[in-house]
Scaffold this active site. Sequence first.
Site, PDB file in Angstrom:
ATOM      1  CG  ASN A 157     -70.246  83.991 -88.287  1.00 24.85           C
ATOM      2  OD1 ASN A 157     -71.363  84.424 -88.569  1.00 24.85           O
ATOM      3  ND2 ASN A 157     -69.152  84.355 -88.931  1.00 24.85           N
ATOM      4  CE  LYS A 204     -67.986  81.629 -91.913  1.00 19.59           C
ATOM      5  NZ  LYS A 204     -67.524  83.050 -92.000  1.00 19.59           N
ATOM      6  CD  GLU A 231     -69.686  86.209 -92.099  1.00 16.04           C
ATOM      7  OE1 GLU A 231     -69.155  86.887 -93.026  1.00 16.04           O
ATOM      8  OE2 GLU A 231     -69.117  85.246 -91.560  1.00 16.04           O
ATOM      9  CG  ASN A 258     -68.778  90.692 -93.024  1.00 18.46           C
ATOM     10  OD1 ASN A 258     -68.768  91.905 -92.867  1.00 18.46           O
ATOM     11  ND2 ASN A 258     -69.771  89.924 -92.588  1.00 18.46           N
ATOM     12  CB  CYS A 267     -68.945  84.194 -94.994  1.00 15.41           C
ATOM     13  SG  CYS A 267     -67.531  85.127 -95.639  1.00 15.41           S
ATOM     14  CD  GLU A 275     -65.139  84.421 -89.929  1.00 19.14           C
ATOM     15  OE1 GLU A 275     -66.101  83.688 -89.689  1.00 19.14           O
ATOM     16  OE2 GLU A 275     -64.925  84.927 -91.049  1.00 19.14           O
TER      17      GLU A 275
END
Lengths: 309, 309
Positions: B109, B125, B46, B195, B170, B144
């Site tokens: 993302n 994401k 990611e 991550n 993730c 995020e």
Amino acid sequence: MRKLRVAAAQVGGIQPDETRTEVVGRLLDLMERAAGAGCRLVVFPELTLTTFFPRYFLEDISSADTYFETALPGPETRPLFDASRRLGIGFHLGYAELVREGDRNRRFNTAILVDGGEIIGKYRKVHLPGHADHLPEAPFQHLEKRYFEVGDLGFPVWKAFGGVFGMCICNDRRWPETYRVLGLQGVEMIVLGYNTPEVNIHHREPAHLRMFHHRLSLQAGAYQNATWVVAAAKCGVEDGSRLIAGSAIVSPNGEIVAESAGEGDELIVADCDLDVGTDLKRHVFDFARHRRTEHYGLITERTAPVLPD
Amino acid sequence: MRKLRVAAAQVGGIQPDETRTEVVGRLLDLMERAAGAGCRLVVFPELTLTTFFPRYFLEDISSADTYFETALPGPETRPLFDASRRLGIGFHLGYAELVREGDRNRRFNTAILVDGGEIIGKYRKVHLPGHADHLPEAPFQHLEKRYFEVGDLGFPVWKAFGGVFGMCICNDRRWPETYRVLGLQGVEMIVLGYNTPEVNIHHREPAHLRMFHHRLSLQAGAYQNATWVVAAAKCGVEDGSRLIAGSAIVSPNGEIVAESAGEGDELIVADCDLDVGTDLKRHVFDFARHRRTEHYGLITERTAPVLPD
């Protein structure tokens, strides 16, 4: 901290000629030991009162009615309810339920939650495994789809024992939907029993996978919903067929905190803090902030996979 | 048997002063090694191209635009696409995507699936973890929810590399809905990067749980949908913050068949038979016979738990 001391009462093999009264005697012994250890709740397995009869093919399914209960408590099972009241301990028990509705007999793979000698919750198994037709080539049958109807009660929860309780049964534990529907009702402890044959009759697979998949399913369901999971096996050899053991108490972090050592009657106990999952529910699994139901539609729209063109 | 040799390319820490060109050089080295080992596909992490910038609070989010890609391939990333074409290897890559729509900047993302040097699939994401506001007391941020919008592409699948592929990123891997939506499209391999900070900033928990929960989520998602899962970490120390490693290739039985040993740049390889899950999909997880969507309604009707009265 909301501490609840709980036992899973694993039950070793029950032979076809064992009477209800004999089985109930074994369960009473386990219940008394659990109460003596200070437990508020004892979890018995699936279809606890007889041998695992879906292994037998019977042309006329009513020939299997001897394995079913038409009333609970009934004459042979009443001592469990009396002991619950006398000892101040609740219990979860799986059994085959026969319901007469007019001319119609309905059969379910059922479990109850009992406290103070009274039934406070009932669940009927939704995910029936196996098959409906005789498989003469198989070493034994797994005819749950023949003997039982799909449960019609959904996955309810109950406030009990100082927390929020849910139930499921055996194969239900392999399905993430089971845990999620309970999780969306704030479940804090899921109790279940199982009869899992040591051999997969459907396809060849390495033998260790049976136990691995059992543990993996419990652990993931617990973690992903930040709930305790308490699972009790009926296990060992029954009429020449072996069932896996591995009764377990799993924390909301997904870790096994107690597990059975043998494959006979055995009690495992844990002090479960019902608040252990609270941090997870507030952060990583704060459903309100993180779930995106607009992307989950297929889960309810579609039963079976549709492959891309 | 449908054999596909796949690599997960774990990437060690990327420091704030490392250039795109330097990072791409590291990725090219991993890709060439994967191609040399006979792999048809290499999975990168990611947000692979920069340090994990959601750890920084910036008052004006456009100050973080330097971490985003406005075009892919762009001048610095084109060598990855050229190498894919030249070496006959596909790749999965996660990156921060900046989309200009009129006057509006949208940030996601994102991950792509590339074959023959061409983008064949894109995913954004859905399950963004962390928080949107500055937490000045935390040892670092996990912003995020500040820097990215929730993905708007759902969970698509693609026919590629001889099978049916899906992607997630993730935190998506902790949610059983992710795998199930893909499973309901017949997915055979899910590729993802992550991550994952070594420390949970939201609440205190035993350190080992970070790796345990990572593995548990991958393994359960793989088993319950009978799919391969290939997960690549960006890991090690970045600007003083440590990310977990544990890149893994998980079989449709839920078993880890390859796992990274260190926390730097590292390639792990497995020969994945895309037919390994077929028996499971025909029996235990024959969705058509066993799923009971009439009891799953809450999963899409309700975002957050509602507790019983």
